[in-house]
Design a protein around this motif. Structure first.
Motif, PDB file in Angstrom:
ATOM      1  N   GLN A 191       0.790  -1.175  -0.071  1.00 49.58           N
ATOM      2  CA  GLN A 191      -0.036   0.000   0.012  1.00 49.58           C
ATOM      3  C   GLN A 191       0.951   1.349  -0.088  1.00 49.58           C
ATOM      4  OE1 GLN A 191      -2.660  -1.336   3.290  1.00 49.58           O
ATOM      5  NE2 GLN A 191      -4.115   0.126   2.140  1.00 49.58           N
TER       6      GLN A 191
ATOM      7  N   CYS B 115     -10.671   0.669   3.760  1.00 54.49           N
ATOM      8  CA  CYS B 115      -9.067   0.304   3.191  1.00 54.49           C
ATOM      9  C   CYS B 115      -8.635   1.582   2.579  1.00 54.49           C
ATOM     10  CB  CYS B 115      -9.038  -0.722   2.101  1.00 54.49           C
ATOM     11  SG  CYS B 115      -7.546  -1.076   1.531  1.00 54.49           S
ATOM     12  N   LEU B 116      -7.407   2.063   3.183  1.00 51.56           N
ATOM     13  CA  LEU B 116      -6.782   3.419   2.805  1.00 51.56           C
ATOM     14  C   LEU B 116      -6.485   3.392   1.230  1.00 51.56           C
ATOM     15  CD1 LEU B 116      -4.330   3.539   5.889  1.00 51.56           C
ATOM     16  CD2 LEU B 116      -6.741   4.654   5.588  1.00 51.56           C
TER      17      LEU B 116
ATOM     18  N   HIS C 247      -7.366  -9.053   6.546  1.00 50.08           N
ATOM     19  CA  HIS C 247      -7.459  -7.825   5.638  1.00 50.08           C
ATOM     20  C   HIS C 247      -6.002  -7.662   5.137  1.00 50.08           C
ATOM     21  CE1 HIS C 247      -9.129  -3.916   4.156  1.00 50.08           C
ATOM     22  NE2 HIS C 247      -7.738  -3.682   4.213  1.00 50.08           N
ATOM     23  N   GLU C 248      -5.042  -7.466   6.021  1.00 51.31           N
ATOM     24  CA  GLU C 248      -3.770  -7.092   5.921  1.00 51.31           C
ATOM     25  C   GLU C 248      -2.963  -8.003   5.188  1.00 51.31           C
ATOM     26  OE1 GLU C 248      -3.140  -3.994   5.913  1.00 51.31           O
ATOM     27  OE2 GLU C 248      -4.895  -3.418   7.159  1.00 51.31           O
TER      28      GLU C 248
ATOM     29  N   HIS D 117      -3.499  -8.294   1.537  1.00 51.07           N
ATOM     30  CA  HIS D 117      -2.636  -7.260   0.731  1.00 51.07           C
ATOM     31  C   HIS D 117      -1.656  -8.040   0.206  1.00 51.07           C
ATOM     32  CE1 HIS D 117      -4.733  -3.450   0.901  1.00 51.07           C
ATOM     33  NE2 HIS D 117      -5.134  -3.532   2.005  1.00 51.07           N
TER      34      HIS D 117
ATOM     35  N   PRO E 174      -9.241  -1.059   8.252  1.00 47.86           N
ATOM     36  CA  PRO E 174      -8.129  -1.869   8.186  1.00 47.86           C
ATOM     37  C   PRO E 174      -7.126  -1.436   7.014  1.00 47.86           C
ATOM     38  CG  PRO E 174     -10.179  -3.410   8.348  1.00 47.86           C
ATOM     39  CD  PRO E 174     -10.365  -1.995   7.870  1.00 47.86           C
TER      40      PRO E 174
HETATM   41 NI    NI Z   1      -6.261  -2.395   3.189  1.00 45.49          NI
END
Ligand code: NI
Length: 188
Positions: free
Chosen positions: A52, A107-108, A149-150, A153, A188
């Motif tokens: 990210q 999510c960012l 969630h992480e 990624h 998250p």
């Molecule tokens: Ni995320």
């Protein structure tokens, strides 16, 4: 420390499998983690994965504070539903039961939206920390959700790809006005 630019959905790095970190104790990894912690705090997120911030390595940070607790825990496992700031290198997770629950996520990398995502309610995850020590934990509630969630990624998966009912993909502002089931609404 530096605030890092956050990649948004559509960036190729978010669709790729991230690479293993060969030396978790390397100074540049510690430096990256410090920048990620600052970036996550600035964005008011509960988790952040290295892809990210445009770094294709298997590294995540997350936290599950009590105020984000997903569900009342009354089975004697209250401690596993929350967790302080966690740094996980080369992480993995496995479900400890088949049960999944639907919960709101954000999510960012998908700003302005939330979606209701099915996740395993009880998992075990593992990885190593910045000193190369192995971490292995069981997690439930929001703790289990943010970890899944992480770690997703790192395998090129964003939460909408885990959704089974896309009618529950919503702008965050509309969610605030109209939807409010459960008590979640996390980023998250
Ligand atoms: Ni995320």
């Amino acid at each position: 420390m530096t605030l890092l630019k956050i990649a948004r959905m559509g960036h190729p790095l978010l669709r790729q499998r991230a690479r293993e970190i060969t030396d978790p104790t390397a100074p540049e990894i510690r430096h990256l983690v410090n920048d990620m912690i600052e970036t996550m705090a600035d964005a008011d997120g509960a988790g952040l994965a290295a892809p990210q911030v445009h770094i294709g390595l298997r590294l995540v940070i997350f936290k599950a504070p009590p105020d984000r607790a997903e569900e009342p825990e009354n089975d004697g496992e209250e401690a596993s539903g929350t967790i302080g700031l966690t740094i996980l290198i080369n992480p993995d997770y496995e479900p400890l039961s088949d049960e999944k629950t639907l919960g709101w996520e954000g999510c960012l990398s998908v700003p302005g939206l939330n979606g209701a995502v099915p996740r395993y309610t009880h998992i075990r995850y593992s990885g190593v920390d910045l000193d190369g020590n192995r971490i292995e934990r069981e997690a439930t509630g929001f703790h289990a959700r943010v970890a899944q969630h992480e770690i997703d990624h790192l395998d090129g998966l964003l939460y909408p790809m885990r959704m089974t009912d896309l009618s529950l993909l919503t702008f965050s502002e509309e969610l605030k006005h109209f939807m409010r089931p459960a008590d979640e609404g996390e980023t998250p």
